[in-house]
Design a protein around this motif. Structure first.
Motif, mmCIF file in Angstrom:
data_model
loop_
_atom_site.group_PDB
_atom_site.id
_atom_site.type_symbol
_atom_site.label_atom_id
_atom_site.label_comp_id
_atom_site.label_asym_id
_atom_site.label_seq_id
_atom_site.Cartn_x
_atom_site.Cartn_y
_atom_site.Cartn_z
ATOM 1 N N LEU A 81 24.221 -11.710 -9.875
ATOM 2 C CA LEU A 81 23.954 -12.387 -11.150
ATOM 3 C C LEU A 81 24.826 -13.630 -11.307
ATOM 4 O O LEU A 81 24.382 -14.649 -11.853
ATOM 5 N N ARG A 82 26.058 -13.566 -10.821
ATOM 6 C CA ARG A 82 26.913 -14.758 -10.891
ATOM 7 C C ARG A 82 26.367 -15.866 -9.998
ATOM 8 O O ARG A 82 26.433 -17.045 -10.342
ATOM 9 N N LEU A 83 25.854 -15.490 -8.832
ATOM 10 C CA LEU A 83 25.315 -16.500 -7.923
ATOM 11 C C LEU A 83 24.124 -17.208 -8.556
ATOM 12 O O LEU A 83 24.026 -18.428 -8.524
ATOM 13 N N TRP A 84 23.201 -16.436 -9.139
ATOM 14 C CA TRP A 84 22.021 -17.064 -9.735
ATOM 15 C C TRP A 84 22.339 -17.699 -11.096
ATOM 16 O O TRP A 84 21.666 -18.647 -11.501
ATOM 17 N N ASP A 85 23.341 -17.184 -11.808
ATOM 18 C CA ASP A 85 23.853 -17.794 -13.041
ATOM 19 C C ASP A 85 22.722 -18.126 -14.017
ATOM 20 O O ASP A 85 22.671 -19.225 -14.579
ATOM 21 N N GLY A 86 21.819 -17.176 -14.205
ATOM 22 C CA GLY A 86 20.749 -17.363 -15.183
ATOM 23 C C GLY A 86 19.514 -18.063 -14.660
ATOM 24 O O GLY A 86 18.529 -18.194 -15.379
ATOM 25 N N ARG A 87 19.532 -18.537 -13.427
ATOM 26 C CA ARG A 87 18.348 -19.183 -12.851
ATOM 27 C C ARG A 87 17.351 -18.109 -12.426
ATOM 28 O O ARG A 87 17.467 -17.519 -11.362
ATOM 29 N N GLY A 88 16.403 -17.815 -13.283
ATOM 30 C CA GLY A 88 15.411 -16.785 -13.009
ATOM 31 C C GLY A 88 15.903 -15.376 -13.229
ATOM 32 O O GLY A 88 15.143 -14.419 -13.056
ATOM 33 N N THR A 89 17.177 -15.211 -13.613
ATOM 34 C CA THR A 89 17.752 -13.888 -13.820
ATOM 35 C C THR A 89 18.429 -13.803 -15.181
ATOM 36 O O THR A 89 18.769 -14.821 -15.793
#
Length: 294
Positions: A81-89
């Protein structure tokens, strides 16, 4: 807080004594986490196949407290979740991996992508495959490594399960896994647990993934799961192939490689399902193998 009866009845707990113990402690664990993070409950809980999600507030901010059972890789989920940081997640606000607790932005827990027509759901999931394909560190496990592990275990597990498919299908799955294991999968992120129940209606973006499993490589890795989780809504073979074609087109992935992943993942989940006493999912996987592995 009462633990929902539908969570208590999930197959996850059939062979999981630690999980059943966790369920009995769950109300106390939630109460402790509410105190620790300064939260107040804001409605009845939601759940998937194993975790419980309670709508909460911190001050006036609507959030969601997710409690995961022992054995779940909460630290890995937080890393993803930190890697995607809200991008699609869904966005991560806080985590206590030792307690299996994560604090997340509030999504609409009553409206998963499973409520949408299957064609629309497949299109959204394929779009998310593209959205999630961001650069990822080389240390993240690759889809090629996943395929290599299947090469090493398929025949042994197939024999142990009583040869549950024609031998030609096992041969096709092994050949596909060897090919996928030998090919550089690239350096972009992929969610290894992508399906309709794991995607919720959001506010920042129309649909957001929850509980992703981070891998590096082929975005089409979990296309089989996209299909088998909605397979009863695809009654004819041509319906399944149409859904497959739509996903390949929208995600922009190679058709032959996507086919190989459907075969490999269907064989893998078929064997896993039989090993764990499942009944419905192995039937779904057999149907996909009949269609894509001959």
């Amino acid at each position: 807080m009462d633990v929902p009866a539908t969570l208590l009845e999930m197959p996850r707990w059939w062979h999981d004594a630690a999980g059943r113990t966790w369920l009995t402690r769950l109300p106390a664990l939630v109460a402790e986490r509410l105190r620790t993070w300064g939260l107040t409950a804001d409605g009845p809980p939601w759940h998937g196949s194993n975790a419980l999600v309670l709508p909460v507030r911190r001050g006036g901010e609507p959030l969601a407290l997710r409690m995961s059972p022992p054995g779940d890789d909460v630290a890995g989920e937080a890393e993803a979740l930190r890697l995607w940081d809200g991008r699609g997640t869904v966005r991560l606000l806080d985590v206590d991996a030792d307690q299996g607790a994560t604090l997340l932005e509030r999504l609409d827990g009553d409206h998963t992508l499973a409520r949408e027509p299957v064609g629309r759901a497949v299109e959204v999931l394929a779009t998310l495959m593209v959205r999630l394909a961001v650069p990822v560190p080389e240390r993240v496990r690759s889809t090629a490594e996943v395929a290599g592990a299947e090469v090493a275990s398929f025949r042994r597990r197939w024999e142990a399960a009583g040869r549950p498919t024609p031998s030609a299908q096992l041969g096709r799955a092994l050949a596909a896994a060897r090919e996928l294991a030998a090919t550089d999968p690239g350096s972009t992120a992929v969610d290894a647990d992508l399906h309709s129940e794991q995607v919720l209606r959001g506010g920042r973006e129309p649909w957001l993934v929850v509980d992703p499993v981070l891998l590096r490589g082929d975005r089409e890795h979990d296309l089989a799961r996209v299909l088998w989780t909605r397979l009863e809504e695809l009654p004819e073979d041509r319906d399944v192939r149409d859904a497959f074609d739509m996903a390949v087109s929208v995600a922009g992935v190679p058709r032959d490689r996507a086919t190989s992943w459907v075969v490999v993942r269907s064989m893998s989940y078929l064997l896993w399902g039989l090993e764990h006493g499942l009944t419905t999912d192995p039937v779904r996987c057999r149907r996909l193998l009949d269609l894509f592995a001959g």
